[in-house]
Design a protein around this motif. Structure first.
Motif, short mmCIF file in Angstrom:
data_model
loop_
_atom_site.label_atom_id
_atom_site.label_comp_id
_atom_site.label_asym_id
_atom_site.label_seq_id
_atom_site.Cartn_x
_atom_site.Cartn_y
_atom_site.Cartn_z
N ALA A 124 19.40 -13.31 17.69
CA ALA A 124 18.07 -12.82 18.05
C ALA A 124 18.15 -11.44 18.70
O ALA A 124 17.33 -10.56 18.42
CB ALA A 124 17.38 -13.81 18.99
N ALA A 125 19.15 -11.24 19.56
CA ALA A 125 19.31 -9.93 20.20
C ALA A 125 19.65 -8.85 19.19
O ALA A 125 19.19 -7.70 19.31
CB ALA A 125 20.40 -10.02 21.27
N MET A 126 20.43 -9.18 18.18
CA MET A 126 20.78 -8.22 17.14
C MET A 126 19.54 -7.71 16.43
O MET A 126 19.45 -6.53 16.07
CB MET A 126 21.75 -8.86 16.14
CG MET A 126 23.14 -9.11 16.71
SD MET A 126 24.21 -10.12 15.63
CE MET A 126 24.38 -9.06 14.17
N GLU A 127 18.56 -8.58 16.23
CA GLU A 127 17.33 -8.19 15.53
C GLU A 127 16.48 -7.23 16.33
O GLU A 127 15.63 -6.53 15.77
CB GLU A 127 16.52 -9.43 15.16
CG GLU A 127 17.19 -10.34 14.15
CD GLU A 127 16.28 -11.47 13.70
OE1 GLU A 127 15.05 -11.36 13.90
OE2 GLU A 127 16.80 -12.46 13.16
N GLN A 128 16.69 -7.17 17.66
CA GLN A 128 15.86 -6.33 18.52
C GLN A 128 16.47 -4.96 18.79
O GLN A 128 15.83 -4.11 19.40
CB GLN A 128 15.63 -7.06 19.85
CG GLN A 128 14.89 -8.38 19.72
CD GLN A 128 13.51 -8.22 19.10
OE1 GLN A 128 12.75 -7.33 19.49
NE2 GLN A 128 13.19 -9.06 18.14
#
Length: 315
Positions: A72-76
């Protein structure tokens, strides 16, 4: 903290990624690669980025997904650098983050030595031109034939797009390995027949101690002979890990065969095949594992036309 690593990291972030002040940089690592990851994060802070480091538990094999919170952090993030022991390149987490616009460089198995020697020191302008040329031949082709030491492997690449991993990822959604230099694609599932001699290295194993002969029927491994055969088959498991998932051609003339597939598969004069997942780059296999096998100096033909002779480009 090693100042040479920080300076090398700064150069990579500027030239290969184009990191700009104010951008969000996420460095994903594990405990084995934390020192290198910290240097990259420090370099990012020095360039004015909002740099963050997340350290997760080591994955068990190449292609295994990171934890959901990391994905999820990668997507942000604007930029994601994955500095891990095992590869996140062929994961849904990487694919989804790129789809959201992140620029991503994956560095599975990277070492401090690789930051200052070998593939990372290449002229990436030349690597980019060579890689894009080879990639176009893959895109235009319909069938590949690999010959080495009297063994032949054939498979279809019809309607599959070649991918140029150039080491330069400046635009939203671009991603690939660093160091880099390969053109690759997903062969058509179920079409591969024959044998291939692997005399370079195997991801997760290292340099082979003797040539490994892999036999493929209907796109899947049906046999392997050689000192590392049992270890390879254990890594791949009994499911779709046995399916041919990738064919690639190395294009980096500064890369070395060291036993680390991150660099080995980029060596000009080699090709590699991988078994397992390819859904993230145009195929349909989602196996939770992706293992590359590197071959020295093969002869390669696309639609009967010589592309490589003893590993050297003929086009």
């Amino acid at each position: 903290m090693n100042p040479l690593l920080i300076e090398a990291s700064r150069n990579i972030l500027k030239t290969s990624i184009g990191l700009a002040p104010g951008e969000t940089l996420l460095v994903v690592s594990d405990r084995q690669k934390q020192d290198i990851a910290e240097a990259i994060c420090q370099a990012g802070l020095g360039l004015g980025a909002e740099a963050m480091l997340v350290v997760m538990k080591e994955r068990q094999k190449d292609g295994e997904e990171p934890p959901g919170a990391v994905a999820a952090a990668m997507e942000q993030a604007d930029v994601v650098i994955c500095v891990t022991e095992y590869s996140l390149t062929h994961t849904n987490a990487r694919k989804n983050a790129a789809a959201k616009g992140a620029r991503i460089a994956t560095m599975p198995g990277i070492t401090a030595d690789m930051f200052t020697e070998g593939a990372i020191t290449a002229d990436y302008g030349q690597v980019k031109a060579r890689t894009e040329k080879v990639s176009q031949y893959l895109t235009n082709g319909r069938e590949v034939r690999i010959e080495k030491d009297g063994r032949t492997l054939r498979f279809s690449i019809a309607d599959r797009a070649g991918i140029a991993s150039t080491g330069v990822y400046l635009n939203p959604g671009e991603s690939g390995n660093l160091p880099s230099g390969e053109a690759y694609l997903a062969p058509v599932e179920g079409t591969a027949f024959g044998e291939i001699v692997v005399d370079g290295s195997i991801a997760g194993i290292g340099k082979v101690s003797e040539p490994l002969i892999v036999t493929v029927e209907k796109g899947r491994i049906v046999g392997a002979q050689g000192a590392e055969a049992a270890q390879l088959l254990e890594l791949l498991g009994e499911g779709d890990g046995l399916a041919l998932g990738e064919f690639g051609i190395g294009t980096n003339d500064k890369a070395r065969v060291t036993g680390n597939v991150l660099e080995d598969e980029k060596v000009y004069g080699t090709i590699h095949v991988a078994f397992g997942s390819n859904r993230t780059f145009g195929g349909s296999i989602d196996a939770g594992v992706h293992i590359d096998l590197v071959v020295h100096q093969p002869d390669v033909y696309i639609d009967g036309i010589s592309i490589l002779q003893k590993g050297r480009l003929t086009v």
